[in-house]
Design a protein around this motif. Structure first.
Motif, PDB file in Angstrom:
ATOM      1  N   LYS A 130     -37.465   3.208  23.610  1.00 41.32           N
ATOM      2  CA  LYS A 130     -38.513   3.159  24.856  1.00 41.32           C
ATOM      3  C   LYS A 130     -39.451   2.223  24.646  1.00 41.32           C
ATOM      4  O   LYS A 130     -40.186   2.293  23.596  1.00 41.32           O
ATOM      5  CB  LYS A 130     -39.080   4.676  24.529  1.00 41.32           C
ATOM      6  N   VAL A 131     -39.967   1.551  25.930  1.00 42.71           N
ATOM      7  CA  VAL A 131     -40.916   0.500  25.809  1.00 42.71           C
ATOM      8  C   VAL A 131     -42.203   1.297  26.892  1.00 42.71           C
ATOM      9  O   VAL A 131     -42.098   1.362  27.804  1.00 42.71           O
ATOM     10  CB  VAL A 131     -40.321  -0.662  26.392  1.00 42.71           C
ATOM     11  N   TRP A 146     -37.561  12.302  20.397  1.00 41.54           N
ATOM     12  CA  TRP A 146     -38.452  13.239  21.060  1.00 41.54           C
ATOM     13  C   TRP A 146     -38.681  12.566  22.660  1.00 41.54           C
ATOM     14  O   TRP A 146     -38.859  11.483  22.749  1.00 41.54           O
ATOM     15  CB  TRP A 146     -39.629  13.489  20.318  1.00 41.54           C
ATOM     16  N   ALA A 147     -38.982  13.696  23.551  1.00 44.30           N
ATOM     17  CA  ALA A 147     -39.239  13.200  24.984  1.00 44.30           C
ATOM     18  C   ALA A 147     -40.621  12.716  24.742  1.00 44.30           C
ATOM     19  O   ALA A 147     -41.334  13.285  23.964  1.00 44.30           O
ATOM     20  CB  ALA A 147     -39.068  14.430  25.699  1.00 44.30           C
ATOM     21  N   PRO A 148     -41.059  11.903  25.855  1.00 41.29           N
ATOM     22  CA  PRO A 148     -42.486  11.583  25.677  1.00 41.29           C
ATOM     23  C   PRO A 148     -43.404  12.702  26.055  1.00 41.29           C
ATOM     24  O   PRO A 148     -44.441  12.715  25.681  1.00 41.29           O
ATOM     25  CB  PRO A 148     -42.559  10.563  26.942  1.00 41.29           C
ATOM     26  N   SER A 149     -43.030  13.921  26.508  1.00 45.25           N
ATOM     27  CA  SER A 149     -43.889  14.910  26.843  1.00 45.25           C
ATOM     28  C   SER A 149     -44.117  15.671  25.439  1.00 45.25           C
ATOM     29  O   SER A 149     -44.868  16.795  25.502  1.00 45.25           O
ATOM     30  CB  SER A 149     -43.323  15.772  28.055  1.00 45.25           C
ATOM     31  N   SER A 150     -43.118  15.597  24.651  1.00 42.56           N
ATOM     32  CA  SER A 150     -43.269  16.370  23.541  1.00 42.56           C
ATOM     33  C   SER A 150     -44.479  16.279  22.455  1.00 42.56           C
ATOM     34  O   SER A 150     -44.639  15.044  22.475  1.00 42.56           O
ATOM     35  CB  SER A 150     -41.965  16.220  22.484  1.00 42.56           C
ATOM     36  N   SER A 152     -44.542  16.207  19.388  1.00 40.22           N
ATOM     37  CA  SER A 152     -43.839  15.344  18.220  1.00 40.22           C
ATOM     38  C   SER A 152     -43.710  13.886  18.523  1.00 40.22           C
ATOM     39  O   SER A 152     -43.362  13.394  17.729  1.00 40.22           O
ATOM     40  CB  SER A 152     -42.757  16.099  17.654  1.00 40.22           C
ATOM     41  N   TYR A 153     -43.884  13.515  19.843  1.00 45.41           N
ATOM     42  CA  TYR A 153     -43.858  12.009  20.292  1.00 45.41           C
ATOM     43  C   TYR A 153     -44.628  11.329  19.625  1.00 45.41           C
ATOM     44  O   TYR A 153     -45.913  11.523  19.692  1.00 45.41           O
ATOM     45  CB  TYR A 153     -43.607  12.058  21.942  1.00 45.41           C
ATOM     46  N   PRO A 154     -44.254  10.165  18.986  1.00 46.40           N
ATOM     47  CA  PRO A 154     -45.147   9.283  18.455  1.00 46.40           C
ATOM     48  C   PRO A 154     -46.240   8.611  19.062  1.00 46.40           C
ATOM     49  O   PRO A 154     -47.432   8.205  18.519  1.00 46.40           O
ATOM     50  CB  PRO A 154     -44.312   8.085  17.714  1.00 46.40           C
ATOM     51  N   ILE A 155     -46.072   8.126  20.357  1.00 46.43           N
ATOM     52  CA  ILE A 155     -47.050   7.484  21.217  1.00 46.43           C
ATOM     53  C   ILE A 155     -47.481   8.775  22.235  1.00 46.43           C
ATOM     54  O   ILE A 155     -47.056   9.068  23.125  1.00 46.43           O
ATOM     55  CB  ILE A 155     -46.108   6.205  21.845  1.00 46.43           C
ATOM     56  N   ARG A 156     -48.961   9.020  21.912  1.00 50.36           N
ATOM     57  CA  ARG A 156     -49.577   9.931  22.920  1.00 50.36           C
ATOM     58  C   ARG A 156     -50.623   9.366  23.558  1.00 50.36           C
ATOM     59  O   ARG A 156     -51.758   9.200  23.137  1.00 50.36           O
ATOM     60  CB  ARG A 156     -50.139  10.970  21.658  1.00 50.36           C
ATOM     61  N   VAL A 157     -50.295   8.808  24.572  1.00 50.02           N
ATOM     62  CA  VAL A 157     -51.303   7.930  25.489  1.00 50.02           C
ATOM     63  C   VAL A 157     -51.357   8.460  26.851  1.00 50.02           C
ATOM     64  O   VAL A 157     -50.227   8.550  27.594  1.00 50.02           O
ATOM     65  CB  VAL A 157     -51.119   6.474  25.500  1.00 50.02           C
ATOM     66  N   PRO A 158     -52.276   8.559  27.714  1.00 50.66           N
ATOM     67  CA  PRO A 158     -52.282   9.201  28.933  1.00 50.66           C
ATOM     68  C   PRO A 158     -51.448   8.240  29.979  1.00 50.66           C
ATOM     69  O   PRO A 158     -51.473   7.098  29.638  1.00 50.66           O
ATOM     70  CB  PRO A 158     -53.648   9.546  29.480  1.00 50.66           C
ATOM     71  N   MET A 159     -51.119   8.797  31.043  1.00 55.45           N
ATOM     72  CA  MET A 159     -50.400   8.096  32.180  1.00 55.45           C
ATOM     73  C   MET A 159     -51.556   7.622  33.354  1.00 55.45           C
ATOM     74  O   MET A 159     -52.749   8.174  33.227  1.00 55.45           O
ATOM     75  CB  MET A 159     -49.426   8.752  32.586  1.00 55.45           C
ATOM     76  N   GLY A 160     -51.301   6.674  34.178  1.00 57.58           N
ATOM     77  CA  GLY A 160     -52.202   6.262  35.204  1.00 57.58           C
ATOM     78  C   GLY A 160     -53.306   5.734  34.742  1.00 57.58           C
ATOM     79  O   GLY A 160     -54.378   5.944  35.288  1.00 57.58           O
ATOM     80  N   MET A 161     -53.182   4.844  33.644  1.00 59.72           N
ATOM     81  CA  MET A 161     -54.646   4.267  33.132  1.00 59.72           C
ATOM     82  C   MET A 161     -55.001   3.403  34.124  1.00 59.72           C
ATOM     83  O   MET A 161     -54.175   2.359  34.347  1.00 59.72           O
ATOM     84  CB  MET A 161     -54.256   3.627  31.610  1.00 59.72           C
ATOM     85  N   LYS A 162     -56.425   3.303  34.313  1.00 57.33           N
ATOM     86  CA  LYS A 162     -56.860   2.128  35.225  1.00 57.33           C
ATOM     87  C   LYS A 162     -57.102   0.827  34.270  1.00 57.33           C
ATOM     88  O   LYS A 162     -57.663   1.090  33.130  1.00 57.33           O
ATOM     89  CB  LYS A 162     -58.207   2.510  35.644  1.00 57.33           C
ATOM     90  N   GLU A 163     -56.962  -0.311  34.981  1.00 60.89           N
ATOM     91  CA  GLU A 163     -57.022  -1.622  34.275  1.00 60.89           C
ATOM     92  C   GLU A 163     -58.551  -1.754  34.117  1.00 60.89           C
ATOM     93  O   GLU A 163     -59.295  -1.745  35.110  1.00 60.89           O
ATOM     94  CB  GLU A 163     -56.532  -2.715  35.030  1.00 60.89           C
ATOM     95  N   PRO A 164     -59.052  -2.027  32.688  1.00 59.75           N
ATOM     96  CA  PRO A 164     -60.384  -2.344  32.345  1.00 59.75           C
ATOM     97  C   PRO A 164     -60.973  -3.573  33.353  1.00 59.75           C
ATOM     98  O   PRO A 164     -59.993  -4.665  33.336  1.00 59.75           O
ATOM     99  CB  PRO A 164     -60.602  -2.256  31.142  1.00 59.75           C
TER     100      PRO A 164
END
Length: 169
Positions: A130-131, A146-150, A152-164
Motif C-alpha cells: 500500500k502506497v 490490516w485494512a487502512p480503516s483498522s 491496528s493499521y500502521p499509518i494513521r493519517v487523515p484523508m483529504g489533507m489540504k496542501e500547506p
C-alpha cells in the motif's frame, strides 16, 4: 571429448541455479494499492517499474521477496492532477469533448519520484504493498495485512489533507 565438456558446463549451470534458489531469494506476486491523503488526484503510480492505477483500488501485480530483508526499498513514480475537479469546456458539436481544453488541463499534471524504505513485515507473509500519498509529495509504504480503516493499521493519517502554503524541506 566435446560431450564431456558440454556435460561439465551443464553441471556447473545446474549447480548455479540450485545455489540461487534459496528461501531468502524467493519472490511472490502481490497487488499495489494507492491510498491518497491529499485533495489532488493520483492519476497513476509505479513501484519498482510495476505500474498501477492511482484511484485507490488494487492493481496487479508487483513482485517482492517473500521474506523481508534490511535495505529493501521501493522506487515510486507518480503523476498528479492538481485540479481534479476543474471543469473542461464542452464543445457543442461532435462528441462534446474539447481536446484543446483537455490539453491545457493535462499540461498542469506533475510527475514525481522518490525512494522509500519498505518497513519490515512480521513473519514470512506480507500483504499488498500500500502506497500512501501525503501533502508536500511525501510517500510512505506498508505491507500491513490490516485494512487502512483498522485501528491496528500502521499509518494513521487523515484523508483529504489540504496542501500547506509552504512545505518543509
Amino acid at each position: 571429448m566435446k560431450i564431456t565438456w558440454v556435460r561439465w558446463l551443464l553441471g556447473v549451470f545446474v549447480l548455479m541455479l540450485v545455489g540461487c534458489s534459496t528461501a531468502d531469494n524467493e519472490m511472490a506476486g502481490g497487488n499495489i494499492q494507492a491510498v491518497n491523503h491529499t485533495l489532488s488526484n493520483i492519476n497513476w503510480l509505479s513501484v519498482n517499474g510495476y505500474r498501477a492505477d492511482g484511484g485507490g483500488g488494487r492493481s496487479c501485480c508487483i513482485i517482492m521477496p517473500t521474506k523481508w530483508r534490511p535495505g529493501l526499498k521501493a522506487h515510486i513514480e507518480w503523476e498528479v492532477d492538481p485540479e481534479p475537479f476543474a471543469k473542461i469546456k464542452r464543445k457543442t458539436t461532435g462528441y462534446g469533448f474539447d481536446e484543446d481544453a483537455w490539453a491545457a488541463h493535462e499540461a498542469n499534471f506533475k510527475r514525481y519520484s522518490t525512494k522509500v524504505d519498505i518497513p519490515e513485515w512480521p513473519g514470512v507473509e506480507s500483504c499488498d504493498l500500500k502506497v500512501h500519498f501525503f501533502t508536500c509529495n511525501q510517500v510512505k509504504v506498508t505491507t500491513s495485512c490490516w485494512a487502512p480503516s483498522s485501528p491496528s493499521y500502521p499509518i494513521r493519517v487523515p484523508m483529504g489533507m489540504k496542501e500547506p502554503s509552504v512545505c518543509p524541506k
